[in-house]
Design an enzyme around this catalytic site. Structure first.
Site, PDB file in Angstrom:
ATOM      1  N   ASP A  47       0.665  -0.886   0.242  1.00 38.30           N
ATOM      2  CA  ASP A  47      -0.414  -0.153   0.171  1.00 38.30           C
ATOM      3  C   ASP A  47       0.770   1.402  -0.088  1.00 38.30           C
ATOM      4  O   ASP A  47       0.323   2.302  -0.026  1.00 38.30           O
ATOM      5  CB  ASP A  47      -0.896  -0.316   1.372  1.00 38.30           C
ATOM      6  CG  ASP A  47      -0.447  -0.334   2.258  1.00 38.30           C
ATOM      7  OD1 ASP A  47       0.253  -1.233   2.846  1.00 38.30           O
ATOM      8  OD2 ASP A  47      -0.146   0.834   3.724  1.00 38.30           O
TER       9      ASP A  47
ATOM     10  N   ASP B 186       4.761   7.769   0.701  1.00 36.05           N
ATOM     11  CA  ASP B 186       4.258   6.942   2.668  1.00 36.05           C
ATOM     12  C   ASP B 186       5.439   7.265   3.648  1.00 36.05           C
ATOM     13  O   ASP B 186       6.184   6.045   3.857  1.00 36.05           O
ATOM     14  CB  ASP B 186       3.831   5.776   2.454  1.00 36.05           C
ATOM     15  CG  ASP B 186       1.836   6.503   3.014  1.00 36.05           C
ATOM     16  OD1 ASP B 186       1.895   7.746   3.578  1.00 36.05           O
ATOM     17  OD2 ASP B 186       1.681   6.006   3.521  1.00 36.05           O
TER      18      ASP B 186
HETATM   19  P1  AMP Z   1       0.170   4.768   6.960  1.00 30.62           P
HETATM   20  O1  AMP Z   1       1.184   3.980   8.411  1.00 30.62           O
HETATM   21  O2  AMP Z   1      -0.146   6.165   7.449  1.00 30.62           O
HETATM   22  O3  AMP Z   1       0.786   4.596   6.088  1.00 30.62           O
HETATM   23  O4  AMP Z   1      -1.619   4.362   7.828  1.00 30.62           O
HETATM   24  C1  AMP Z   1      -1.920   2.350   7.445  1.00 30.62           C
HETATM   25  C2  AMP Z   1      -3.275   3.050   7.575  1.00 30.62           C
HETATM   26  O5  AMP Z   1      -3.798   2.882   8.503  1.00 30.62           O
HETATM   27  C3  AMP Z   1      -3.538   3.088   6.767  1.00 30.62           C
HETATM   28  O6  AMP Z   1      -4.983   3.017   5.332  1.00 30.62           O
HETATM   29  C4  AMP Z   1      -3.952   4.742   7.038  1.00 30.62           C
HETATM   30  O7  AMP Z   1      -5.137   5.902   6.324  1.00 30.62           O
HETATM   31  C5  AMP Z   1      -4.501   4.026   8.211  1.00 30.62           C
HETATM   32  N1  AMP Z   1      -4.175   5.191   9.765  1.00 30.62           N
HETATM   33  C6  AMP Z   1      -2.947   5.525  10.123  1.00 30.62           C
HETATM   34  N2  AMP Z   1      -3.320   6.576  11.380  1.00 30.62           N
HETATM   35  C7  AMP Z   1      -4.698   7.032  11.095  1.00 30.62           C
HETATM   36  C8  AMP Z   1      -5.523   7.719  11.557  1.00 30.62           C
HETATM   37  N3  AMP Z   1      -4.709   8.236  12.362  1.00 30.62           N
HETATM   38  N4  AMP Z   1      -7.003   7.478  11.082  1.00 30.62           N
HETATM   39  C9  AMP Z   1      -7.313   7.278  10.529  1.00 30.62           C
HETATM   40  N5  AMP Z   1      -6.323   5.899   9.662  1.00 30.62           N
HETATM   41  C10 AMP Z   1      -4.901   5.517   9.744  1.00 30.62           C
HETATM   42 MG    MG Z   2      -0.006   4.036   3.740  1.00 32.47          MG
END
Ligand code: AMP
Ligand code: MG
Length: 480
Positions: free
Chosen positions: A246, A256
């Protein structure tokens, strides 16, 4: 801004339409004028009230149709069917005066239906980390999403402890991830896999829309761009930290930023992600993980392209990566004759870097000055490697000055070292002083040259020092 909003045309299975949640007292932390240029913003745009209100989510933007994208993905090797933009919104795609299209995305804009109970916000700490690394990688010539701005909000969010929050404004050529394809594939929506594929071809590879085997060419191109990206990461010593599918963009863009790291003294299995206990995404695993991820993308395209063809294409990954990687190494060393001696020289170099714990970045800058500025080294093996290097350099028939100029345009003098980043973060979080963030952004925008009009000599010295031992090989947790 000239919003086009192509993605929304794919239909409701692809997203949730949602406007950003309002925020309390947004204020500017840092704005990148060079990222702003991509969407025709003036260098001063960031400081206007209107900008801060619109890009924090407090005021609507004319023409934007914000949405949270659906996607899933493989995380650390296991499939997670429920991901999607939990806190990110694509405001839309903007066409600039040069007819280029850019995605504008807010990270930390409030919970969406993909939020899975999380708060939809981003910490100030993680937003500054993404901001600086995006702009630093861009300065290094590595394809990456850009960070237009970090906007602080006066709200506390809760992680291990209460933390300040922010909204990050991201600009990218695409937000389509390998995981976007996986989402439709694993939910049995084959028609939507195909629509996403056609969409991607039309928008990112318009030169092949008329080709009958465009699906195959699309995969080829994605593979090439991914291999090239990872070769560049290896060359500059960047470790992404979370190469889940992802976080892999189909345009081969660094995507990301979380617990990333830059190589300090050379440690081949440096793993900057604190929770990656098995070192799955260590520096020396990145090329292999690119292959693994492309395989997952290939699986989603198998019904459309055929397993045999995709297998053939996958066989190209290793040689393609090797070719790009050798090109990078040849530029770094200022050598153009890539024979077996060159290969040996590179292998031995990594051994030396490792054995003597040499700073990966500073080593190449030193090398460009060698032997004019020679090393007072008492390492016999290092000295003999250097003389072998000089022999190879001399047979190229290039003057020292030419070689140095070429190498100094390839090997950065400045990288986002962990201790420099930490100083900027501490000042921001503890003293609300954001000046060091801006200074680092300016420094790293042009990491190959001193900027004497901005930085004094003692500062340049400070920014180029080897990373102190306590910060070297630093690990960061995902939530930070
Ligand atoms: P990331 O680590 O930012 O790539 O996030 C991994 C997944 O978790 C993705 O689906 C993000 O949108 C979700 N996610 C991470 N942090 C949050 C948050 N604080 N609120 C909502 N979704 C989150
Ligand atoms: Mg991500």
């Amino acid at each position: 801004m000239n919003f086009q909003n192509r993605f929304i045309g794919l239909g409701p299975e692809f997203y949730q339409a949602k406007t950003p949640d309002p925020v309390t007292d947004p204020y500017l932390i840092d704005f990148s004028p060079s990222a702003g240029q991509l969407i025709d913003l003036s260098p001063e745009a960031g400081s206007s009230r209107g900008f801060i209100d619109q890009f924090s989510g407090n005021a609507p933007m004319t023409g934007a149709q914000p949405l949270a994208m659906a996607y899933s993905g493989h995380q650390f090797g296991s499939y997670n069917p429920r991901l999607g933009d939990g806190r990110g919104l694509l405001l839309g795609e903007v066409q600039n005066q040069g007819q280029e299209m850019w995605d504008i995305h807010l990270k930390g804009a409030g919970p969406t239906r993909f939020a899975r109970g999380f708060d939809g916000r981003a910490t100030l700490n993680s937003s500054i980390r993404e901001h600086l690394a995006s702009e630093a990688l861009n300065g290094l010539g590595v394809p990456t999403t850009r960070s237009l701005a970090v906007i602080g909000i006066r709200e506390l969010i809760y992680r291990q402890r209460p933390e300040l929050a922010a909204v990050l404004v991201r600009i990218a050529d695409s937000h389509i991830r390998f995981g976007s394809f996986e989402f439709f594939h694993y939910t049995g929506q084959e028609k939507n896999v195909e629509r996403l594929l056609e969409f991607s071809i039309r928008n990112y590879y318009p030169d092949i829309v008329e080709e009958s085997d465009r699906y195959r060419i699309f995969f080829q191109r994605t593979l090439q761009r991914t291999a090239k990206l990872i070769a560049k990461w290896q060359a500059v010593g960047f470790i992404h930290g979370v190469m889940n599918t992802d976080n892999m963009c189909i345009t081969g863009t660094t995507f990301d930023y979380g617990p990333y790291g830059f190589m300090d003294h050379f440690v081949p299995n440096y793993t900057p992600n604190h929770s990656d206990t098995h070192g799955r995404y260590a520096y020396n695993q990145q090329p292999e993980m690119g292959f693994w991820n492309l395989n997952k993308l290939a699986e989603t395209l198998t019904p459309l392209i055929g397993a045999e063809i995709l297998e053939e294409e996958m066989k190209q990954y290793q040689p393609t990566f090797n070719r790009f990687y050798r090109e990078e190494m040849s530029k770094k060393l200022g050598l153009a004759i890539l024979d077996s001696e060159f290969t040996q020289l590179v292998q031995k170099m990594f051994q030396l870097l490792h054995d003597h714990q040499l700073d990966y970045t500073n080593f190449f800058r030193f090398l460009a000055n060698y032997p004019i500025q020679s090393a007072s080294s008492n390492n016999d093996d290092l000295r003999s490697w250097l003389s072998h290097y000089l022999e190879l350099a001399q047979r190229e028939g290039m003057s020292h000055e030419e070689r140095k100029a070429q190498m100094d345009a390839t090997n950065p003098k400045f990288i986002l070292r962990a201790h420099l980043l930490q100083t900027a973060l501490d000042k921001a979080l503890k003293e609300s002083d954001f000046s060091e963030i801006s200074r680092l952004r300016i420094l790293l925008e042009n990491p190959f040259q001193d900027q004497p009009e901005v930085f004094e000599e003692h500062e340049i010295e400070h920014y180029t020092q080897d990373t102190p031992e306590t910060f070297a090989c630093r690990q960061t947790s995902c939530s930070a």
